[in-house]
Design a protein around this motif. Sequence first.
Motif, mmCIF file in Angstrom:
data_model
loop_
_atom_site.group_PDB
_atom_site.id
_atom_site.type_symbol
_atom_site.label_atom_id
_atom_site.label_comp_id
_atom_site.label_asym_id
_atom_site.label_seq_id
_atom_site.Cartn_x
_atom_site.Cartn_y
_atom_site.Cartn_z
ATOM 1 N N ASP A 18 1.820 19.938 12.337
ATOM 2 C CA ASP A 18 2.152 18.520 12.435
ATOM 3 C C ASP A 18 1.068 17.713 13.147
ATOM 4 O O ASP A 18 1.250 16.541 13.421
ATOM 5 C CB ASP A 18 3.499 18.321 13.131
ATOM 6 N N LYS A 19 -0.055 18.335 13.427
ATOM 7 C CA LYS A 19 -1.176 17.628 14.060
ATOM 8 C C LYS A 19 -2.378 17.675 13.124
ATOM 9 O O LYS A 19 -2.942 18.736 12.895
ATOM 10 C CB LYS A 19 -1.530 18.278 15.394
ATOM 11 N N PHE A 41 1.300 19.210 5.929
ATOM 12 C CA PHE A 41 1.450 18.307 7.064
ATOM 13 C C PHE A 41 2.871 17.756 7.099
ATOM 14 O O PHE A 41 3.232 16.921 6.280
ATOM 15 C CB PHE A 41 0.437 17.169 6.938
ATOM 16 N N PRO A 42 3.714 18.253 8.023
ATOM 17 C CA PRO A 42 5.045 17.665 8.165
ATOM 18 C C PRO A 42 4.954 16.387 9.003
ATOM 19 O O PRO A 42 4.426 16.398 10.108
ATOM 20 C CB PRO A 42 5.849 18.744 8.890
ATOM 21 N N ARG A 43 5.453 15.297 8.468
ATOM 22 C CA ARG A 43 5.385 14.000 9.149
ATOM 23 C C ARG A 43 6.536 13.877 10.141
ATOM 24 O O ARG A 43 7.507 13.185 9.893
ATOM 25 C CB ARG A 43 5.445 12.869 8.139
ATOM 26 N N GLN A 44 6.433 14.593 11.238
ATOM 27 C CA GLN A 44 7.447 14.524 12.288
ATOM 28 C C GLN A 44 6.758 14.492 13.635
ATOM 29 O O GLN A 44 5.579 14.805 13.737
ATOM 30 C CB GLN A 44 8.416 15.696 12.198
ATOM 31 N N THR A 49 2.991 10.472 13.246
ATOM 32 C CA THR A 49 3.172 9.058 12.930
ATOM 33 C C THR A 49 2.174 8.158 13.653
ATOM 34 O O THR A 49 2.265 6.951 13.550
ATOM 35 C CB THR A 49 4.609 8.613 13.260
ATOM 36 N N ASP A 50 1.251 8.742 14.372
ATOM 37 C CA ASP A 50 0.240 7.976 15.103
ATOM 38 C C ASP A 50 -0.782 7.406 14.122
ATOM 39 O O ASP A 50 -1.541 8.159 13.501
ATOM 40 C CB ASP A 50 -0.442 8.880 16.122
ATOM 41 N N THR A 63 1.934 16.787 1.991
ATOM 42 C CA THR A 63 2.650 16.156 3.097
ATOM 43 C C THR A 63 4.141 16.271 2.824
ATOM 44 O O THR A 63 4.598 15.991 1.715
ATOM 45 C CB THR A 63 2.237 14.675 3.242
ATOM 46 N N ILE A 64 4.875 16.703 3.842
ATOM 47 C CA ILE A 64 6.330 16.792 3.754
ATOM 48 C C ILE A 64 6.913 15.995 4.909
ATOM 49 O O ILE A 64 6.197 15.620 5.835
ATOM 50 C CB ILE A 64 6.811 18.265 3.792
ATOM 51 N N GLU A 65 8.196 15.713 4.870
ATOM 52 C CA GLU A 65 8.807 14.907 5.929
ATOM 53 C C GLU A 65 9.183 15.716 7.162
ATOM 54 O O GLU A 65 9.065 15.241 8.269
ATOM 55 C CB GLU A 65 10.026 14.159 5.393
#
Length: 87
Positions: A18-19, A41-44, A49-50, A63-65
């Motif tokens: 996630d980074k 890349f998990p968007r959590q 979200t930066d 990309t996944i949530e």
Amino acid sequence: MNAVANRYPARRQVMIDDKLCIPGSRAAMKKPCKDRLTTVFPRQRHYATDPANLAVYPPADITIERIGDPANADLTTLFGNGTAGDA
């Protein structure tokens, strides 16, 4: 990546993080593996979200949530033909 591939041999490898800044080493990992490594890349969390991180670092292959999404995902949908790296 070679150490991981040697210890856990497979036709394809998947790296989930996630980074985006850590997968800055993603380029170094992908170089010897070429298309055998798929980055996810998990968007959590706050890293994902930066806006500054998203603007600076190259995107992942997929990309996944949420980090748990692949556990319940249809691999054909997630990776194309069902094998990581063929997205």
